[in-house]
Design a protein around this motif. Sequence first.
Motif, PDB file in Angstrom:
ATOM      1  N   LEU A  25       0.742  -1.170  -0.067  1.00 52.31           N
ATOM      2  CA  LEU A  25      -0.032  -0.042  -0.004  1.00 52.31           C
ATOM      3  C   LEU A  25       0.889   1.171   0.047  1.00 52.31           C
ATOM      4  O   LEU A  25       0.613   2.144  -0.553  1.00 52.31           O
ATOM      5  N   ARG A  26       1.970   1.448   0.919  1.00 51.43           N
ATOM      6  CA  ARG A  26       2.840   2.314   0.663  1.00 51.43           C
ATOM      7  C   ARG A  26       3.447   2.755  -0.519  1.00 51.43           C
ATOM      8  O   ARG A  26       3.666   3.670  -1.117  1.00 51.43           O
ATOM      9  N   GLN A  28       2.321   1.870  -3.437  1.00 54.38           N
ATOM     10  CA  GLN A  28       1.212   2.461  -4.201  1.00 54.38           C
ATOM     11  C   GLN A  28       0.959   3.790  -4.098  1.00 54.38           C
ATOM     12  O   GLN A  28       0.816   4.845  -5.004  1.00 54.38           O
ATOM     13  N   ALA A  29       0.969   4.208  -2.875  1.00 56.46           N
ATOM     14  CA  ALA A  29       0.713   5.573  -2.285  1.00 56.46           C
ATOM     15  C   ALA A  29       2.025   6.612  -2.898  1.00 56.46           C
ATOM     16  O   ALA A  29       1.675   7.481  -3.429  1.00 56.46           O
ATOM     17  N   TRP A  30       3.158   6.065  -2.629  1.00 63.98           N
ATOM     18  CA  TRP A  30       4.175   6.939  -3.248  1.00 63.98           C
ATOM     19  C   TRP A  30       4.385   6.936  -4.771  1.00 63.98           C
ATOM     20  O   TRP A  30       4.639   8.251  -5.058  1.00 63.98           O
ATOM     21  N   SER A  32       1.875   7.228  -6.636  1.00 63.15           N
ATOM     22  CA  SER A  32       0.825   7.942  -7.166  1.00 63.15           C
ATOM     23  C   SER A  32       1.213   9.407  -6.698  1.00 63.15           C
ATOM     24  O   SER A  32       1.100  10.457  -7.527  1.00 63.15           O
ATOM     25  N   MET A  33       1.836   9.730  -5.404  1.00 63.80           N
ATOM     26  CA  MET A  33       2.016  10.959  -5.097  1.00 63.80           C
ATOM     27  C   MET A  33       3.527  11.446  -5.768  1.00 63.80           C
ATOM     28  O   MET A  33       3.531  12.780  -5.899  1.00 63.80           O
ATOM     29  N   GLY A  38      -0.479  13.469  -9.342  1.00 65.53           N
ATOM     30  CA  GLY A  38      -0.746  13.356  -7.799  1.00 65.53           C
ATOM     31  C   GLY A  38      -0.371  14.691  -7.005  1.00 65.53           C
ATOM     32  O   GLY A  38      -1.036  14.906  -6.267  1.00 65.53           O
TER      33      GLY A  38
END
Length: 218
Positions: A25-26, A28-30, A32-33, A38
């Motif tokens: 999950l981290r 994927q978040a990184w 995107s950001m 993002g």
Amino acid sequence: MSDSISSKDLLTAAEKQWGATPQALRDQAWRSMNSYRGRVRLVGFFRTWMNDRLAEVYQIPAPGGQTFQKVAFEPEHRSGFVSHPFLLAGFAYRSATSPIHRGVFLSRGILGRALKPPPDSVAPVAPDLEPDLTTRERTVKQTRPAMCANCHVMINGLGFALEGFDAVGKRRDSEKDKPIDSSGQYRLRSGDVSEFYGAAELAEFLLNSQETHRSFCR
């Protein structure tokens, strides 16, 4: 989903259960950001949107019409999301501010501090029972006992810096015919004490705090 950030990649990740672990999950978040889209959307999320009706509530110049538009909202008094009306109103009572709720959010959600739940026997003092006291004065009086002070010495100092905004996040200079005191402080894990006054200085402290950086990374 067609208009979301990296929608095809995120759909593929969801179908293949690539987000089944915290590390995934981290990642994927990184991803995107760190994309241009993002970053643009993150900035857009923290913008303030107003129409004429809402502008009247906050006593700022009307943007023109009932369609919501992005506005520069009191940049001389506000700084980032800590002074965003949505956050300020969300951590307040219907007709009174709550330095405690605002301070808990900042200490837990931004600085990553662990807080014990309050004793069951402690309930907020209704403003009507202390009609001559400001919210700050009432909060100090309520949290003075030793069983409260250990946590509230941190919580209150953060929340008090936002007392320049009322229960709906509108700027104010006085309460109960007394000048607003927006001074606050925070004791770091190192033992050092940082002092700030108002939303702008609070935001600057949070932005540069290593505790904030570690909390966001976690």
